[in-house]
Design an enzyme around this catalytic site. Structure first.
Site, PDB file in Angstrom:
ATOM      1  N   LEU A 249      27.978 -24.233  24.723  1.00 57.71           N
ATOM      2  CA  LEU A 249      27.431 -23.872  23.412  1.00 57.71           C
ATOM      3  C   LEU A 249      27.447 -25.073  22.472  1.00 57.71           C
ATOM      4  CD1 LEU A 249      26.458 -21.518  21.547  1.00 57.71           C
ATOM      5  CD2 LEU A 249      28.867 -21.205  20.921  1.00 57.71           C
ATOM      6  N   ALA A 250      28.486 -25.920  22.612  1.00 61.48           N
ATOM      7  CA  ALA A 250      28.618 -27.120  21.776  1.00 61.48           C
ATOM      8  C   ALA A 250      29.459 -28.143  22.525  1.00 61.48           C
ATOM      9  CB  ALA A 250      29.269 -26.772  20.444  1.00 61.48           C
TER      10      ALA A 250
ATOM     11  N   ALA B 210      31.668 -31.897  21.799  1.00 60.83           N
ATOM     12  CA  ALA B 210      32.171 -32.908  20.870  1.00 60.83           C
ATOM     13  C   ALA B 210      32.942 -33.959  21.644  1.00 60.83           C
ATOM     14  CB  ALA B 210      33.050 -32.259  19.809  1.00 60.83           C
TER      15      ALA B 210
ATOM     16  N   LYS C 106      37.217 -22.885  24.253  1.00 54.46           N
ATOM     17  CA  LYS C 106      37.206 -24.300  23.873  1.00 54.46           C
ATOM     18  C   LYS C 106      38.153 -25.050  24.797  1.00 54.46           C
ATOM     19  CE  LYS C 106      37.904 -27.296  19.826  1.00 54.46           C
ATOM     20  NZ  LYS C 106      38.216 -27.327  18.379  1.00 54.46           N
TER      21      LYS C 106
ATOM     22  N   ASP D 283      39.116 -30.364   7.610  1.00 55.26           N
ATOM     23  CA  ASP D 283      37.986 -30.894   8.371  1.00 55.26           C
ATOM     24  C   ASP D 283      36.766 -30.001   8.142  1.00 55.26           C
ATOM     25  OD1 ASP D 283      36.738 -32.717  10.025  1.00 55.26           O
ATOM     26  OD2 ASP D 283      37.320 -31.721  11.869  1.00 55.26           O
TER      27      ASP D 283
END
Length: 549
Positions: free
Chosen positions: A129-130, A132, A152, A287
């Site tokens: 999905l993402a 980093a 995650k 953040d």
């Protein structure tokens, strides 16, 4: 040192020299061996002489990868250390990392769960999905309750790579510290130490899960912020499982307008959220860039924020919180003397700082801001300007204050993006004044007494015995002091008596000696000398023998 470390070290040196970053070290501070080593690497030349130093630094960090990109992003908020051009360039660093192989992601997840993915989850999506620099996110459904979740997981070997880079950074910072000398403003060793604390915290997803749980609990009854539910039983150091939520990215203003979102209310809630996290909870999301914030799709007339990624959280000491609140209030009251005093009282600048000079410097910076409407004044830029001014007075900014400043800039930027007419002062002033009243008013005193009641009630049964023991000790002390006083008085009496006799003896002896020198009758001289001798013997015998009391 391993082969991988040597290879990485050479890669860093090559990048530094290709971008001419060695030219940034003043020639007069470079030792002879530095020039010699540079000459030995003659084939590595500056290929970007046409670019400004700040831009070269940005490009070098971007080429070196995620750890250096994050370092640059952090440095961009350190206006107490960097000039505007350097901070501006570093703020443009983007963390764009391609996803890693989904098969490796599966292996990492199953290693943490100690079970096959299919035994706990359905519909695991191999397409992330993402993605980093530190982690990657996949979606799935929990078998136990059918809820949609996101998993995650850390990148393979990311810990070892980051620790190796941090070690090289520390060594480079120590060398740079020696080259620049003790009086340098950049303080590279201190910066890297602060950065290590931040990025190593992001490597522990279990800690991030605990942070998310705490932040969620702080806003359970709130209609301003929603933090997704965390499934703690499935959270480990390298894996975190949490509720999947749907929302509109906060940066997608057009989509927010299309659904009729109350942007004014949303912007004001962002400011209230910041001050609530800092001053009420002393636990703030540090953040909060647009990629970590979404807006709810339900109830656009009463919108709320969705907060993700709690890897970096900040806290302040009670003293710093109070000084910060007073700083904002003093600024909007134009009390520059108070601002200068607060910086000194808080220890942010040296106590030897010239208050008048600092006050004038603050006034020169802040007074022009009041030529703008209040809805154009930025809290974040107020802090930036104050830090920049204090930099000339050797300011020492605590890492948590840097996180706070960065967060405030993010919040303000989002607020003004959503609603350009946002008046931060009108939104924040009642909160700050109310908080200050709670800290110094009768309610604060009552709360402190109330907070200490359990301790006092625990000690109450011991109170009679403590009073008796103290009275007994006091009586002994009084008795001891009385004895010492009596001894002293006796000593003084003996001392006076002895001194009187010795003085009389001296007078008689002198008189007898004078009479002996005369040509008259001798018996008065003999009498005077005899009496003087007797008084001397008596005085000598009566002197105090023990001078201790």
């Amino acid at each position: 040192m391993t082969i991988a470390s040597i290879r990485r070290g050479y890669q860093i040196i090559r990048t530094v020299l290709h971008y001419g970053l060695d030219d940034l070290i003043p020639k007069h501070k470079s030792p002879w061996y530095f020039s010699f080593m540079r000459a030995c690497l003659f084939w590595l030349r500056n290929k970007h002489k046409d670019k400004l130093p700040a831009e070269r630094l940005k490009l070098a960090m971007q080429e070196l990868g995620p750890v250096y990109i994050k370092l640059g992003q952090m440095l961009s908020t350190r206006r107490d250390l960097l000039d505007d051009e350097w901070a501006y360039q570093l703020a443009m660093l983007q963390d764009r990392v391609p996803p890693f192989d989904s098969e490796l992601a599966r292996q990492a997840i199953e290693t943490e769960l100690n079970a096959p993915i299919e035994s706990l989850f359905d519909d695991f999506d191999d397409t992330p999905l993402a993605s980093a620099s530190i982690s990657q996110v996949h979606t799935a459904t929990l078998k136990s309750n059918g809820k949609e979740v996101v998993l995650k997981v850390l990148r393979p070997n990311v810990e070892a790579n980051i620790r190796a880079d941090l070690q090289l950074m520390s060594q480079g910072a120590a060398l740079l510290e020696r080259l620049l000398g003790d009086g340098n403003r950049l303080r590279p060793a201190e910066v890297i130490e602060d950065y290590q604390t931040t990025i190593l915290g992001e490597l522990n997803l279990k800690l991030e899960a605990l942070n998310a749980v705490k932040l969620r609990n702080n806003f359970l009854e709130s209609d301003a912020l929603y933090v997704p539910y965390v499934y703690e039983e499935h959270c480990f150091t390298r894996l975190m499982v949490m509720e999947r939520v749907y929302g509109i990215p906060v940066s997608d203003v057009e989509a927010l307008k299309a659904q009729g979102t109350n942007l004014k209310l949303l912007a004001e809630r962002g400011v209230e959220l910041f001050f609530t996290q800092v001053f009420r909870d002393n636990f703030f999301h540090a953040d909060m860039h647009p990629g970590n914030i979404f807006i709810s799709k339900e109830h656009p007339d009463n919108p709320y924020y969705i907060g993700l990624d709690c890897g970096i959280m900040g806290t302040l000491t009670e003293q710093d919180k109070r000084y910060l609140a007073e700083n904002f209030l003093a600024f909007f009251n134009r009390d520059y003397r108070r601002i200068a005093q607060l910086y000194i009282e808080s220890g942010w600048v040296s106590e030897n700082t010239d208050v008048l000079a600092f006050e004038q410097a603050v006034k020169v910076v802040c007074e022009p801001m009041f030529n703008k409407p209040l809805d154009e004044i930025s809290f974040g830029h107020v802090l930036l300007e104050l830090f920049r001014t204090a930099r000339k007075f050797d300011i020492v900014v605590q890492p948590q204050l840097v996180l706070l400043e960065k967060t405030l800039l993010y919040i303000e930027g989002l607020g003004r993006q959503l609603y350009p007419q946002l008046d931060l002062w009108q939104t924040a002033k009642p909160f700050l004044e109310g908080w200050m009243a709670e800290q110094v008013g009768p309610k604060a005193m009552f709360d402190k007494v109330k907070g200490n009641l359990p301790y006092w009630s625990d000690k109450l049964p011991e109170l009679p015995e403590l009073i008796y023991d103290n009275l007994k000790m006091g009586r002994k002390l009084v008795g001891s002091q009385q004895q010492m006083l009596d001894r002293y008085l006796k000593f003084q009496q003996k001392s006076h008596k002895s001194n009187y006799m010795l003085l009389t003896s001296a007078v008689l002896l002198i008189c007898g000696t004078i009479l002996l020198s005369q040509n008259g009758t001798l018996w008065p001289a003999y009498l005077s000398i005899s009496l003087g001798t007797i008084f001397w013997l008596l005085g000598w015998r009566s002197r105090p023998k023990n001078r201790k009391f």
